[in-house]
Design a protein around this motif. Structure first.
Motif, PDB file in Angstrom:
ATOM      1  N   PHE A   8       0.799  -1.191  -0.155  1.00 53.09           N
ATOM      2  CA  PHE A   8       0.113  -0.180  -0.138  1.00 53.09           C
ATOM      3  C   PHE A   8       0.958   1.194  -0.116  1.00 53.09           C
ATOM      4  CE2 PHE A   8      -2.963  -3.238   1.489  1.00 53.09           C
ATOM      5  CZ  PHE A   8      -4.044  -3.184   0.631  1.00 53.09           C
ATOM      6  N   THR A   9       0.247   2.437  -0.460  1.00 53.70           N
ATOM      7  CA  THR A   9       1.062   3.425  -0.646  1.00 53.70           C
ATOM      8  C   THR A   9       0.653   4.791  -0.077  1.00 53.70           C
ATOM      9  OG1 THR A   9       0.027   3.700  -3.010  1.00 53.70           O
ATOM     10  CG2 THR A   9       2.253   2.609  -2.904  1.00 53.70           C
ATOM     11  N   PRO A  10       0.127   5.136   0.797  1.00 54.54           N
ATOM     12  CA  PRO A  10      -0.325   6.267   1.342  1.00 54.54           C
ATOM     13  C   PRO A  10       0.603   7.519   1.127  1.00 54.54           C
ATOM     14  CG  PRO A  10       0.215   5.044   3.291  1.00 54.54           C
ATOM     15  CD  PRO A  10       0.503   3.930   2.148  1.00 54.54           C
ATOM     16  N   SER A  12       1.963  11.251  -1.362  1.00 52.11           N
ATOM     17  CA  SER A  12       1.570  12.164  -2.390  1.00 52.11           C
ATOM     18  C   SER A  12       1.887  11.569  -3.940  1.00 52.11           C
ATOM     19  CB  SER A  12       1.856  13.657  -2.116  1.00 52.11           C
ATOM     20  OG  SER A  12       1.844  14.224  -3.293  1.00 52.11           O
ATOM     21  N   GLY A  13       0.707  11.342  -4.599  1.00 50.29           N
ATOM     22  CA  GLY A  13       1.409  11.023  -6.291  1.00 50.29           C
ATOM     23  C   GLY A  13       1.987   9.620  -6.147  1.00 50.29           C
ATOM     24  N   LEU A  14       2.033   8.916  -5.112  1.00 50.35           N
ATOM     25  CA  LEU A  14       2.418   7.536  -5.317  1.00 50.35           C
ATOM     26  C   LEU A  14       1.640   6.473  -5.993  1.00 50.35           C
ATOM     27  CD1 LEU A  14       3.846   7.144  -1.462  1.00 50.35           C
ATOM     28  CD2 LEU A  14       5.150   8.046  -3.609  1.00 50.35           C
ATOM     29  N   GLU A  15       2.415   5.720  -6.951  1.00 52.16           N
ATOM     30  CA  GLU A  15       1.510   4.961  -7.599  1.00 52.16           C
ATOM     31  C   GLU A  15       0.781   3.763  -6.937  1.00 52.16           C
ATOM     32  OE1 GLU A  15       3.638   2.997 -10.712  1.00 52.16           O
ATOM     33  OE2 GLU A  15       2.023   1.686 -11.512  1.00 52.16           O
ATOM     34  N   ARG A  51      -7.415  17.503  -2.728  1.00 49.84           N
ATOM     35  CA  ARG A  51      -6.081  16.517  -2.418  1.00 49.84           C
ATOM     36  C   ARG A  51      -6.660  15.378  -1.930  1.00 49.84           C
ATOM     37  NH1 ARG A  51      -4.015  18.508   2.931  1.00 49.84           N
ATOM     38  NH2 ARG A  51      -5.572  19.231   3.987  1.00 49.84           N
ATOM     39  N   GLY A  52      -5.747  14.505  -2.502  1.00 41.39           N
ATOM     40  CA  GLY A  52      -5.862  13.093  -2.009  1.00 41.39           C
ATOM     41  C   GLY A  52      -6.901  12.243  -2.511  1.00 41.39           C
ATOM     42  N   VAL A  53      -7.446  12.656  -3.728  1.00 43.32           N
ATOM     43  CA  VAL A  53      -8.293  11.906  -4.181  1.00 43.32           C
ATOM     44  C   VAL A  53      -7.527  11.090  -5.679  1.00 43.32           C
ATOM     45  CG1 VAL A  53     -10.324  13.052  -3.811  1.00 43.32           C
ATOM     46  CG2 VAL A  53      -8.909  13.599  -5.829  1.00 43.32           C
ATOM     47  N   GLY A  54      -6.478  11.447  -5.868  1.00 41.78           N
ATOM     48  CA  GLY A  54      -5.721  10.834  -6.819  1.00 41.78           C
ATOM     49  C   GLY A  54      -5.676  11.280  -8.162  1.00 41.78           C
ATOM     50  N   LYS A  55      -5.413  12.712  -8.107  1.00 44.69           N
ATOM     51  CA  LYS A  55      -5.186  13.427  -9.294  1.00 44.69           C
ATOM     52  C   LYS A  55      -3.864  13.229  -9.860  1.00 44.69           C
ATOM     53  CE  LYS A  55      -6.119  17.281  -7.538  1.00 44.69           C
ATOM     54  NZ  LYS A  55      -6.373  16.759  -6.113  1.00 44.69           N
ATOM     55  N   THR A  56      -2.823  13.200  -9.104  1.00 41.54           N
ATOM     56  CA  THR A  56      -1.489  13.420  -9.530  1.00 41.54           C
ATOM     57  C   THR A  56      -1.248  11.820 -10.116  1.00 41.54           C
ATOM     58  OG1 THR A  56      -0.639  15.099  -8.194  1.00 41.54           O
ATOM     59  CG2 THR A  56       0.997  13.453  -8.730  1.00 41.54           C
ATOM     60  N   VAL A  57      -1.751  10.668  -9.444  1.00 40.60           N
ATOM     61  CA  VAL A  57      -1.401   9.446  -9.782  1.00 40.60           C
ATOM     62  C   VAL A  57      -2.251   9.246 -11.147  1.00 40.60           C
ATOM     63  CG1 VAL A  57      -2.192   7.292  -9.343  1.00 40.60           C
ATOM     64  CG2 VAL A  57      -1.213   8.505  -7.316  1.00 40.60           C
TER      65      VAL A  57
END
Ligand SMILES: Nc1ncnc2c1ncn2[C@@H]1O[C@H](COP(=O)(O)OP(=O)(O)O)[C@@H](O)[C@H]1O
Ligand SMILES: [Mg+2]
Length: 394
Positions: A8-10, A12-15, A51-57
Motif C-alpha cells: 500500500f502507498t499512502p 502524495s502521487g505514489l502509484e 487533495r488526496g483523491v488521486g489526481k497526480t496518480v
C-alpha cells in the motif's frame, strides 16, 4: 506482517498497487491518444478535485499511456513560490530539448526536424535554458521575441511538421495547474487553441484543485470548450473494495467481509485513506486473513497518524473563527452535509465574520459548498479529528 513487503502507498502521487475506479478516465485518454496518432483532433483533458483523491496518480498514468504511444511528454508541477514561474519555464524548455533529442533516433535530419530544432534553440535561448555556446542547432530567428505567448506559438507551429512526419504528438502534463502564473497560463491556452485550429498534435493535460476550471475560464473565455473537464472524486464502494482487496490477494492475503466494510466505510472511497488503512491492516495482522479485530486496530492506528499529519495540517491552517465553524460542524451528529444557516446560528460569529471565515475555509480546501445553502468537509474523517481535539485526544 512483513512491513517491508507492504504494497500500500499512502502519500502524495505514489502509484497505488491498484489504480481502482479510474477506467473511464483512462479510456477517455486512450481515445485522445489514439485519435492523435490517427491525425485526428480531440479535446485534451483537465482533471480537478480535492487533495488526496488521486489526481497526480491519474495524471502520471495518462502520461505513461502517452509515452507508450510515442508522444513526446513533458511533466511539470506548478509552484506558488516566487521562483515558481522561472522554474516551470526552464523545466518546459529543458524537457522540450530532451524530448526533441528523440527526433534524431539515429536518423538523418529532415528539413522539418531542422526547422523544429532551430526554433527550439531560439525558444530555449530566450528562456535562458541554453546559451549560444551550448546551443546545438543554429537559431532561425523564430520563437525568440521574448514574448512568451508569441514564442510558444511559433515553437508549436514549427514543431508541427516534424511531429506529423514522425507520427507523434507533444503533451505537456501540468500538475497543480491552478498555480501556473497568469502569463504562462494564458500562453498555454492560446497555443492549445491555435494547435486545435491548425490540427497540430500539441496537448496540454492538466490536474489541479476544484478552482482550476474557473481559473482557466478567467484566463481565456474559450477555455471551457478547449478541454474535457473531469472531476476526480471519491471511489465507488465497489472500487474502494478493489483498492484494498486486490493488492492483498495478489500477495496471498485475505480480509473478512466485516473487516473490509469497516475500513471502506471509514474511508468513504477517499483514495489516500484507503491506502493508509490498507497499509496499517497489513502491518498489524499476524495471519494471512485480516479479521475485524485487526481492522479496528488498523483504523485507530490510521487515525492516530492522520491526527498528527493530514488532519492537523488542515486544522493548523484555520484561524480562530474558522475553527469555531469546524467545531460546530463536527458537533453535528454524523452528517455528510450541513445547512449553512444552522451552522451560522450555532457557531456564535457575526454574520459578516461567518461569511468571511466560511469563504476562507473553502479557499483552503477544508470545506466546500455542496449546493445552495449546504456545506461539507472535503475529506471524510475530519469531524472525528475535530472532536478528538475537543476531547483532548488529538
Ligand atoms: N485510483 C486509486 N486507487 C487507489 N489508490 C489511489 C488511487 N488514486 C490515488 N491513490 C492513492 O491516493 C493517494 C493520493 O493520490 P494523489 O495522486 O497524490 O492525490 P492528489 O494528487 O489528488 O492529491 C496516494 O496514496 C495514492 O497512492
Ligand atoms: Mg497531487
Amino acid at each position: 506482517m512483513h512491513p517491508e513487503l507492504n504494497p500500500f502507498t499512502p502519500g502524495s502521487g505514489l502509484e497505488p498497487p491498484r489504480l481502482a475506479g479510474r477506467d473511464h478516465e483512462v479510456s477517455a485518454f486512450d481515445l485522445l491518444v489514439a485519435r492523435s496518432l490517427a491525425g485526428r483532433q480531440g479535446a485534451s483533458i483537465v482533471l480537478h478535485g480535492y487533495r488526496g483523491v488521486g489526481k497526480t496518480v491519474l495524471l502520471n498514468a495518462m502520461r505513461e499511456q502517452a509515452e507508450r504511444a510515442g508522444w513526446l511528454c513533458i511533466d511539470v508541477e506548478a509552484q506558488t513560490s516566487d521562483a515558481g514561474p522561472t522554474a516551470i519555464r526552464q523545466r518546459i524548455g529543458r524537457k522540450l530539448l530532451e524530448a526533441a533529442e528523440s527526433f534524431k533516433n539515429g536518423k538523418s535530419y529532415t528539413a522539418a526536424i531542422r526547422r523544429a530544432l532551430g526554433t527550439l534553440t531560439g525558444f530555449s535561448l530566450s528562456l535562458g535554458v541554453v546559451s549560444i555556446e551550448t546551443a546545438r542547432e543554429p537559431t532561425n530567428g523564430r520563437a525568440s521575441s521574448g514574448i512568451l505567448e508569441v514564442d510558444l506559438e511559433e515553437l508549436v507551429e514549427d514543431f508541427a511538421g516534424a511531429l506529423r512526419e514522425s507520427g507523434t504528438a507533444v503533451g505537456i502534463f501540468i500538475d497543480e495547474m491552478q498555480d501556473v502564473d497568469t502569463e504562462l497560463l494564458s500562453a498555454l491556452l492560446t497555443v492549445q487553441n491555435r494547435a486545435g485550429q491548425k490540427n497540430i498534435p500539441f496537448y496540454v493535460v492538466g490536474a489541479g484543485l476544484p478552482t482550476l476550471p474557473a481559473r482557466l475560464a478567467t484566463s481565456r473565455s474559450y477555455a471551457e470548450r478547449l478541454f474535457e473537464y473531469r472531476h476526480v472524486g471519491a471511489l465507488s464502494a465497489e472500487s474502494a473494495v478493489a483498492a484494498i482487496r486486490d493488492p492483498l490477494s495478489r500477495y496471498g492475503f485475505g480480509i473478512d467481509d466485516d473487516a473490509l466494510d469497516l475500513l471502506t466505510g471509514a474511508a468513504r472511497g477517499y483514495p489516500y485513506f484507503l491506502q493508509m488503512m490498507g497499509r496499517e491492516a497489513w502491518n498489524l495482522t499476524d495471519k494471512r486473513q485480516i479479521s475485524l479485530e485487526t481492522a479496528e486496530r488498523a483504523l485507530n492506528s490510521a487515525y492516530a497518524i492522520l491526527d498528527q499529519g493530514y488532519f492537523r495540517s488542515s486544522w493548523d491552517r484555520a484561524d480562530t473563527a474558522e475553527r469555531a465553524i469546524l467545531r460546530c460542524m463536527a458537533a453535528t451528529d454524523d452528517a455528510d452535509e450541513y445547512p449553512v444557516d444552522q451552522i451560522a446560528d450555532r457557531c456564535g460569529l457575526d454574520a459578516s465574520y461567518f461569511a468571511a471565515a466560511r469563504e476562507s475555509l473553502e479557499t483552503k480546501g477544508v470545506i466546500f459548498a455542496v449546493g445552495p445553502g449546504r456545506i461539507a468537509f472535503t475529506t471524510p474523517g475530519m469531524p472525528g479529528h475535530v472532536n478528538r481535539r475537543a476531547a483532548g485526544l488529538a
